[in-house]
Design a protein around this motif. Structure first.
Motif, mmCIF file in Angstrom:
data_model
loop_
_atom_site.group_PDB
_atom_site.id
_atom_site.type_symbol
_atom_site.label_atom_id
_atom_site.label_comp_id
_atom_site.label_asym_id
_atom_site.label_seq_id
_atom_site.Cartn_x
_atom_site.Cartn_y
_atom_site.Cartn_z
ATOM 1 N N ILE A 105 0.845 -1.194 0.000
ATOM 2 C CA ILE A 105 0.000 0.000 0.000
ATOM 3 C C ILE A 105 0.882 1.246 0.000
ATOM 4 N N ALA A 106 0.591 2.161 -0.914
ATOM 5 C CA ALA A 106 1.362 3.398 -1.001
ATOM 6 C C ALA A 106 0.666 4.470 -0.181
ATOM 7 N N SER A 107 1.143 4.703 1.017
ATOM 8 C CA SER A 107 0.585 5.740 1.887
ATOM 9 C C SER A 107 1.379 5.820 3.179
ATOM 10 N N PRO A 108 2.378 6.679 3.210
ATOM 11 C CA PRO A 108 3.193 6.828 4.421
ATOM 12 C C PRO A 108 2.337 7.091 5.644
ATOM 13 N N GLU A 109 1.297 7.939 5.500
ATOM 14 C CA GLU A 109 0.455 8.288 6.654
ATOM 15 C C GLU A 109 -0.194 7.040 7.254
ATOM 16 N N PHE A 110 -0.605 6.142 6.378
ATOM 17 C CA PHE A 110 -1.274 4.930 6.839
ATOM 18 C C PHE A 110 -0.376 4.148 7.803
ATOM 19 N N PHE A 111 0.876 3.995 7.413
ATOM 20 C CA PHE A 111 1.784 3.215 8.251
ATOM 21 C C PHE A 111 2.278 4.026 9.448
ATOM 22 N N ASP A 112 2.387 5.343 9.275
ATOM 23 C CA ASP A 112 2.754 6.184 10.416
ATOM 24 C C ASP A 112 1.702 6.071 11.512
ATOM 25 N N ARG A 113 0.463 6.034 11.059
ATOM 26 C CA ARG A 113 -0.661 5.917 11.992
ATOM 27 C C ARG A 113 -0.605 4.581 12.730
ATOM 28 N N MET A 114 -0.387 3.525 11.978
ATOM 29 C CA MET A 114 -0.226 2.206 12.615
ATOM 30 C C MET A 114 0.872 2.297 13.658
ATOM 31 N N ASP A 115 2.007 2.849 13.232
ATOM 32 C CA ASP A 115 3.177 2.926 14.100
ATOM 33 C C ASP A 115 2.838 3.627 15.409
ATOM 34 N N SER A 116 2.133 4.753 15.314
ATOM 35 C CA SER A 116 1.885 5.476 16.562
ATOM 36 C C SER A 116 0.783 4.816 17.380
ATOM 37 N N MET A 117 -0.217 4.220 16.689
ATOM 38 C CA MET A 117 -1.235 3.493 17.462
ATOM 39 C C MET A 117 -0.611 2.351 18.253
#
Ligand SMILES: [Mn+2]
Ligand SMILES: [Mn+2]
Ligand SMILES: [Mn+2]
Ligand SMILES: [Mn+2]
Lengths: 216, 216
Positions: A105-117
């Motif tokens: 999936i191309a979306s840095p925000e998506f994985f950043d969100r996972m990371d912080s959650m």
DNA sequence: TTTATTTGTTAGATGAATCTAACTTTGTAG
DNA sequence: CTACAAAGTTAGATTCATCTAACAAATAAA
């Protein structure tokens, strides 16, 4: 741009490079389940893209750029697995296939969100380290359970093989990451081990199993 | 098997079929951003797969199977959007692109999990209904804000256009789903409306905007 | 009812990712 | 030091998704 397919090649090459130093076309081909000539052409393409160092008959190597790209894919894969387990309630034997898709999936925000959650986790549900945001990965130096001597008590920190089968084998014996394992005795003949741990009766683990369990 | 690409064709056809009855190759081509001849060949392929009813020069239609497949993709798309907003904390103007990719993930459990974590939602963050597990979709019959007369107070239930631009336009005015809107006056000349609602000063909304707001 | 415009189709080319068959290089076992 | 096996490469074919150019049908305008 790196295509979905290319990402899978980079990732495999990255993972194979971790363990055994040299990686050949054949090994990569096996790992990906793709025939050698196909891998061969792909290596030429990735060389043009400056992601792989490739010379005929020589072992394969990622460039710095290739290593970073690959590391970031592994990061997405492992963050996803962690997310699936910790946030979505999957068990560790059900996450790999899904992560195999979501890692693209191309979306840095998506994985950043996972990371912080997840509170910036450093390992995935199988104990493998999660590369940092630059794609850098470092394995802690665990011992294999095989190297542990009778009488010692150690903590299970990671599993080398994450196949569904192996994970279900561990599930069935209530062995999970964090479990404190005491080595009761070692059978010198076949290096199988008798182990004891809370929440289960004593177990005999074969050499094949022990060498896949990383402990500290 | 339905490929990633085929899924996008089916979904577009499904969505275009909802509104204006007849769907042509040109319209589908525009919607997908893919040239007509390509769409043409794809229709032939989907006809072979019994997903589309296609005859030269006739309007395009999904078969029952095609409709179900497409409905399930829309379901995955909308569940994902809801998940991104409610569970992961994205705003409604940032979710479409990600959902566009995640809708293609092959894993019923993944979406079932989303569904239950969300408490089986029936609409997405833009107010569009989420098809059920058989791919069936029904739109509630909302009125467009345009049809509301001065003096009435209505609740914003859905937006027709979910482009980032439009959603940010609404964000800027603090207009969100659920907002109770009172129509103060209607300008008969251009059908623009003066509206009032809590949490913001009165606003003038153009016809273009009003017709995209669905209310009850 | 001709003509022009829009819509749709056919034909043929291209690039990505894959394969099989045949050949070559490298490395190992006698 | 050959000879055989394993690993790697080349050549050529296939399938999918896309395009452009050219032609055909349907519709709308004049
Ligand atoms: Mn995995
Ligand atoms: Mn993958
Ligand atoms: Mn959307
Ligand atoms: Mn999509």
């Amino acid at each position: 741009m790196v295509s979905y397919t290319e990402e899978n090649y980079l990732k495999s090459l990255f993972l194979l490079s971790q363990g055994s130093g040299e990686v050949g076309v054949n090994e990569l081909s096996q790992h990906l389940g793709i025939k050698m000539p196909t891998v061969n052409s792909m290596m030429k393409k990735l060389r043009e893209k400056k992601l792989v160092v490739y010379e005929a008959y020589k072992p394969l190597k990622l460039t710095a750029r290739g290593k970073k790209e690959a590391g970031l894919i592994v990061r997405k894969h492992r963050l996803t697995e962690m997310f699936l387990v910790d946030i979505m309630g999957f068990t560790w034997d059900k996450v790999h296939e899904i992560a195999e898709q979501i890692e693209h999936i191309a979306s840095p925000e998506f994985f950043d969100r996972m990371d912080s959650m997840l509170g910036h986790p450093t390992v995935d549900p199988h104990g493998s380290p999660i590369p940092d945001k630059n794609g850098n990965l470092v394995w802690k130096q665990y011992r294999s359970l095989l190297e542990v001597t009778a009488g010692e008590t150690v903590k299970l920190c990671a599993v080398i093989n994450s196949s569904d089968e192996f994970l279900r084998f561990l599930n069935a014996r209530n062995l999970q990451l964090g479990t404190k394992i005491k080595v009761v005795s070692v059978e010198s003949f076949d290096q199988s081990m008798r182990v004891s741990y809370t929440g289960h009766s004593d177990e005999m683990l074969s050499k094949i199993v022990c060498e896949k369990l990383l402990v500290e």
